[in-house]
Design a protein around this motif. Structure first.
Motif, PDB file in Angstrom:
ATOM      1  N   TYR A 152       0.814  -1.222   0.000  1.00 51.97           N
ATOM      2  CA  TYR A 152       0.000   0.000   0.000  1.00 51.97           C
ATOM      3  C   TYR A 152       0.849   1.274   0.000  1.00 51.97           C
ATOM      4  O   TYR A 152       0.336   2.359   0.260  1.00 51.97           O
ATOM      5  CB  TYR A 152      -0.949  -0.017   1.203  1.00 51.97           C
ATOM      6  CG  TYR A 152      -1.927  -1.160   1.117  1.00 51.97           C
ATOM      7  CD1 TYR A 152      -2.933  -1.170   0.151  1.00 51.97           C
ATOM      8  CD2 TYR A 152      -1.804  -2.276   1.950  1.00 51.97           C
ATOM      9  CE1 TYR A 152      -3.805  -2.237   0.035  1.00 51.97           C
ATOM     10  CE2 TYR A 152      -2.683  -3.350   1.841  1.00 51.97           C
ATOM     11  CZ  TYR A 152      -3.672  -3.322   0.886  1.00 51.97           C
ATOM     12  OH  TYR A 152      -4.535  -4.385   0.770  1.00 51.97           O
ATOM     13  N   GLY A 153       2.134   1.133  -0.280  1.00 54.50           N
ATOM     14  CA  GLY A 153       2.996   2.296  -0.431  1.00 54.50           C
ATOM     15  C   GLY A 153       3.264   3.054   0.848  1.00 54.50           C
ATOM     16  O   GLY A 153       3.487   4.270   0.814  1.00 54.50           O
ATOM     17  N   LEU A 154       3.278   2.342   1.973  1.00 56.45           N
ATOM     18  CA  LEU A 154       3.495   2.983   3.270  1.00 56.45           C
ATOM     19  C   LEU A 154       4.952   2.854   3.713  1.00 56.45           C
ATOM     20  O   LEU A 154       5.524   1.760   3.672  1.00 56.45           O
ATOM     21  CB  LEU A 154       2.606   2.341   4.339  1.00 56.45           C
ATOM     22  CG  LEU A 154       1.094   2.509   4.184  1.00 56.45           C
ATOM     23  CD1 LEU A 154       0.360   1.573   5.136  1.00 56.45           C
ATOM     24  CD2 LEU A 154       0.686   3.957   4.453  1.00 56.45           C
ATOM     25  N   LYS A 155       5.547   3.954   4.142  1.00 56.99           N
ATOM     26  CA  LYS A 155       6.818   3.872   4.853  1.00 56.99           C
ATOM     27  C   LYS A 155       6.541   3.247   6.223  1.00 56.99           C
ATOM     28  O   LYS A 155       5.495   3.501   6.819  1.00 56.99           O
ATOM     29  CB  LYS A 155       7.433   5.260   5.029  1.00 56.99           C
ATOM     30  CG  LYS A 155       7.817   5.951   3.726  1.00 56.99           C
ATOM     31  CD  LYS A 155       8.434   7.309   4.021  1.00 56.99           C
ATOM     32  CE  LYS A 155       8.910   7.998   2.744  1.00 56.99           C
ATOM     33  NZ  LYS A 155       7.774   8.444   1.894  1.00 56.99           N
ATOM     34  N   ILE A 156       7.482   2.466   6.734  1.00 62.57           N
ATOM     35  CA  ILE A 156       7.238   1.752   7.980  1.00 62.57           C
ATOM     36  C   ILE A 156       8.439   1.877   8.905  1.00 62.57           C
ATOM     37  O   ILE A 156       9.586   1.661   8.490  1.00 62.57           O
ATOM     38  CB  ILE A 156       6.874   0.271   7.705  1.00 62.57           C
ATOM     39  CG1 ILE A 156       6.506  -0.465   8.990  1.00 62.57           C
ATOM     40  CG2 ILE A 156       7.973  -0.445   6.940  1.00 62.57           C
ATOM     41  CD1 ILE A 156       5.848  -1.819   8.750  1.00 62.57           C
ATOM     42  N   PHE A 157       8.169   2.292  10.138  1.00 59.28           N
ATOM     43  CA  PHE A 157       9.189   2.431  11.168  1.00 59.28           C
ATOM     44  C   PHE A 157       8.783   1.590  12.382  1.00 59.28           C
ATOM     45  O   PHE A 157       7.599   1.526  12.733  1.00 59.28           O
ATOM     46  CB  PHE A 157       9.351   3.893  11.594  1.00 59.28           C
ATOM     47  CG  PHE A 157       9.652   4.832  10.455  1.00 59.28           C
ATOM     48  CD1 PHE A 157      10.756   4.631   9.640  1.00 59.28           C
ATOM     49  CD2 PHE A 157       8.838   5.919  10.189  1.00 59.28           C
ATOM     50  CE1 PHE A 157      11.037   5.493   8.588  1.00 59.28           C
ATOM     51  CE2 PHE A 157       9.103   6.786   9.149  1.00 59.28           C
ATOM     52  CZ  PHE A 157      10.213   6.575   8.340  1.00 59.28           C
ATOM     53  N   ALA A 158       9.741   0.968  13.035  1.00 60.67           N
ATOM     54  CA  ALA A 158       9.469   0.058  14.150  1.00 60.67           C
ATOM     55  C   ALA A 158       9.542   0.778  15.487  1.00 60.67           C
ATOM     56  O   ALA A 158      10.522   1.467  15.774  1.00 60.67           O
ATOM     57  CB  ALA A 158      10.462  -1.094  14.136  1.00 60.67           C
ATOM     58  N   MET A 159       8.512   0.590  16.314  1.00 60.94           N
ATOM     59  CA  MET A 159       8.519   1.072  17.694  1.00 60.94           C
ATOM     60  C   MET A 159       9.061  -0.031  18.590  1.00 60.94           C
ATOM     61  O   MET A 159       8.596  -1.175  18.522  1.00 60.94           O
ATOM     62  CB  MET A 159       7.104   1.463  18.125  1.00 60.94           C
ATOM     63  CG  MET A 159       6.993   1.907  19.569  1.00 60.94           C
ATOM     64  SD  MET A 159       7.955   3.389  19.934  1.00 60.94           S
ATOM     65  CE  MET A 159       6.892   4.643  19.214  1.00 60.94           C
TER      66      MET A 159
END
Length: 400
Positions: free
Chosen positions: A52-59
């Motif tokens: 879905y074209g989302l940037k993703i960062f981990a918490m």
């Protein structure tokens, strides 16, 4: 509640953790991580985000910013972290995981801004006001780059946890963007809020908060003003099954935390793609008055559900059997959790000092004094302790 899911969906993890504790390889008062499951969960989330074209960062705060956790997440394809505070940024940076997003939820203290820019160079830096924007921009300017700034916005009717309030007025977002573009060393990159999604107890579903609509309205105003490529950061209760809805609402960034270890509220209600990958383990210390007292230190149970009976698996032998379950009294939040009290009465064999006690709850390791233990090889039947750290991602001096 999460213990039921653990027993059913990842029993090998529970039994491996108990065996490692009984053999003296991991300490009591520890959040234990199934690194194989974490890696698989990260892969699922990254694949769905890419779709879905989302940037993703981990918490990483919920599991104490564990270095082996960070590395498992990276192996699963999520390259960068979101730092809830500077302690998160230091820990993930030291673990080799670059900081993708800094300043949300906790703003960066003035005296730490220069070091944060020089050391972390985050992709995005959230600011709540003009003063913080100038601090971030000046710090980036000194470090020789231009910082992407996210404006935390809010509107009347938005939902915030008490103590999380703050940000720019969403109705003024066009002027805010212009102001951030004028910051030396900075540029307006987008908008953010928290939480964008929240578990609803009545329907037992995750629903958008009013904040998500606020982000959408603000984004529309920016588009009407001729701005394109506006980042919309929309964290909160992130599982892979919710990413399509976030993207359809206009989000461009997501930040899974509990989703990486299968402990969002929705994971209790439904079998989602992410496996449960964290448990809390301790041991029985002594018996008194019909109770078995187990060592505490990590009993911060995130209050996403109303009060419910807490249970633990209590045994010397690795097991997930229902017969090993015992009800437990957890000290109230106003008390120091030196111990929790396990019911030691009834027809079953009474707990003994040295027995392992395994809990399944949604914790927040970073606000506890618990150890955090990363274990690999559970999926192949070859469990191995990789790290034993404190809640700041530093190697723990254990056993002494």
């Amino acid at each position: 509640m999460f213990l039921d899911v653990l027993r059913r969906r990842n029993p090998a993890f529970v039994e491996a953790a108990m065996a490692l504790h009984q053999s003296g390889q991991i300490p009591a008062n520890a959040y234990v991580l199934d690194l194989d499951a974490v890696e698989a969960n990260a892969r699922v989330l990254k694949s769905e985000a890419d779709k879905y074209g989302l940037k993703i960062f981990a918490m990483t705060k919920q599991v104490g910013r564990s270095s082996s956790f960070c590395q498992a997440v990276q192996r699963g394809g999520i390259e960068k972290s979101v730092a809830v505070d500077m302690a998160c940024a230091r820990a993930t940076h030291n673990a080799g995981m670059p900081v993708g997003h800094l300043g949300h939820l906790q703003q960066v203290a003035r005296a730490e801004a220069d070091a944060a820019a020089a050391t972390f160079r985050p992709d995005y830096w959230t600011v709540f006001n003009a003063e913080k924007a100038h601090e971030a921009g000046q710090a980036a300017h000194k470090a020789g780059y231009k910082q992407n700034l996210l404006a935390r916005v809010n509107a009347e009717g938005d939902t915030f946890y008490r103590g999380h309030e703050g940000g720019f007025e969403a109705a003024d977002v066009v002027g805010i963007a212009e102001g951030l573009d004028r910051v030396e060393g900075g540029r307006f990159a987008g908008i953010t809020t928290f939480p964008a999604l929240l578990f609803d107890h009545e329907t037992r579903k995750v629903k958008p908060t009013p904040n998500l609509a606020t982000l959408s309205r603000a984004a529309e105003a920016l588009h009407r003003a001729g701005r394109r490529d506006v980042e919309i950061n929309a964290p909160g209760t992130t599982s892979s099954v919710l990413l399509q809805g976030l993207a359809e609402a206009g989000a461009t960034q997501c930040e899974p935390g509990n989703g990486l270890h299968g402990t969002t509220a929705l994971h209790v209600m439904e079998d989602l793609p992410e496996l449960p990958a964290v448990l809390y383990l301790t041991e029985v210390s002594h018996l008194s008055g019909g109770k078995a007292y187990c060592l505490g230190g990590g009993f911060y149970i995130d209050p996403i559900f109303p009060d419910y009976p807490v249970k633990a698996i209590v045994s010397r032998e690795p097991t997930t059997a229902a017969g090993a379950l015992r009800e437990v009294e957890i000290p109230p939040p106003s008390a120091i959790d030196y111990y929790a009290m396990i019911d030691a009465e009834g027809p079953a064999v009474s707990p003994r000092p040295g027995d392992t006690a395994v809990f399944g709850f949604r914790g927040q390791a970073f606000v506890t004094r618990a150890y955090v233990v990363g274990v690999s090889g559970i999926s192949t039947g070859t469990p191995k302790v990789e790290t034993i750290e404190d809640s700041f991602g530093r190697t723990a001096a254990w056993p002494v």
